[in-house]
Design an enzyme around this catalytic site. Structure first.
Site, PDB file in Angstrom:
ATOM      1  CG  ASN A 139       9.899 -13.699  -6.406  1.00 36.35           C
ATOM      2  OD1 ASN A 139      10.198 -13.453  -7.570  1.00 36.35           O
ATOM      3  ND2 ASN A 139       9.950 -14.915  -5.891  1.00 36.35           N
ATOM      4  CG  HIS A 141      -6.499   9.110  -3.701  1.00 38.75           C
ATOM      5  ND1 HIS A 141      -5.676  10.060  -4.260  1.00 38.75           N
ATOM      6  CD2 HIS A 141      -5.957   7.911  -4.008  1.00 38.75           C
ATOM      7  CE1 HIS A 141      -4.691   9.457  -4.885  1.00 38.75           C
ATOM      8  NE2 HIS A 141      -4.836   8.154  -4.746  1.00 38.75           N
ATOM      9  NE  ARG A 183      -2.169 -21.677  13.045  1.00 38.37           N
ATOM     10  CZ  ARG A 183      -0.880 -21.938  13.212  1.00 38.37           C
ATOM     11  NH1 ARG A 183      -0.252 -21.622  14.331  1.00 38.37           N
ATOM     12  NH2 ARG A 183      -0.185 -22.546  12.256  1.00 38.37           N
TER      13      ARG A 183
END
Length: 188
Positions: free
Chosen positions: A84, A114, A182
């Site tokens: 999206n 970095h 879970r």
């Protein structure tokens, strides 16, 4: 060894001042600009541009603009890939997405990191670690995936998660930093 070779090998490399890498990023940004300015109905042109930009595209792909990446050639996607609006991929290292990956708005995949040492960081040095995403993975809105992470098949990453470590197949992970909540079961 060139700076690009170092980048692809996962070593510290000069990302900010190396002319070859600067030119490659500029060329990629030109293609991203073109992609982001295509009209919504120009679906064939959009797909063709992504296939030109990415290192490999296995099958169907749709990315809603705006979309940004650094090099493009380090990105590979499987079949039935959808992202999206607002996806950012910093692809100094390889990023591979499996089949049936769905990405909600405003997600980022960052291979770049970095040094903590300010002298090396200020000298333009960085490193890149690959990101691997399996098949059938869904990312909620605003997820950030950090360098070196692998996400297994059949995972769901909850909205807003910051994934700084690998997630094994078949799990739901949420939070900042992302933690496994879970296993995901067929009844879900």
């Amino acid at each position: 060894m060139t700076e690009k070779d170092k980048m692809l090998a996962g070593e510290l490399y000069d990302a900010n001042f190396n002319p070859e890498l600067i030119e490659e990023r500029l060329a990629c940004k030109e293609l991203c600009y073109d992609y982001n300015h295509l009209r919504p109905r120009q679906t064939a042109e959009r797909e063709a541009l992504l296939r030109r930009l990415f290192g490999a595209v296995k099958g169907a792909i749709l990315i809603e603009p705006p979309f940004y990446c650094d090099y493009g050639y380090n990105i590979s996607v499987g079949d039935n890939f959808y992202a999206n609006h607002g996806m950012v991929i910093l692809d100094g290292a390889k990023i591979s997405f499996g089949d049936n990956v769905f990405i909600a708005p405003d997600c980022g995949f960052y291979t770049a990191g970095h040094p903590l040492d300010p002298e090396r960081r200020n000298a333009g040095l960085e490193y890149a670690r690959p990101i691997t995403v399996g098949n059938n993975v869904w990312f909620g809105a605003g997820v950030r995936v950090l360098p070196g992470v692998t996400i297994g098949d059949n995972c769901v990453i909850g909205a807003g998660a910051v994934v700084n470590r690998s997630i094994p197949a078949g799990h739901l992970a949420v939070g900042n930093p992302a933690r496994i909540v879970r296993k995901i079961y067929p009844a879900d």
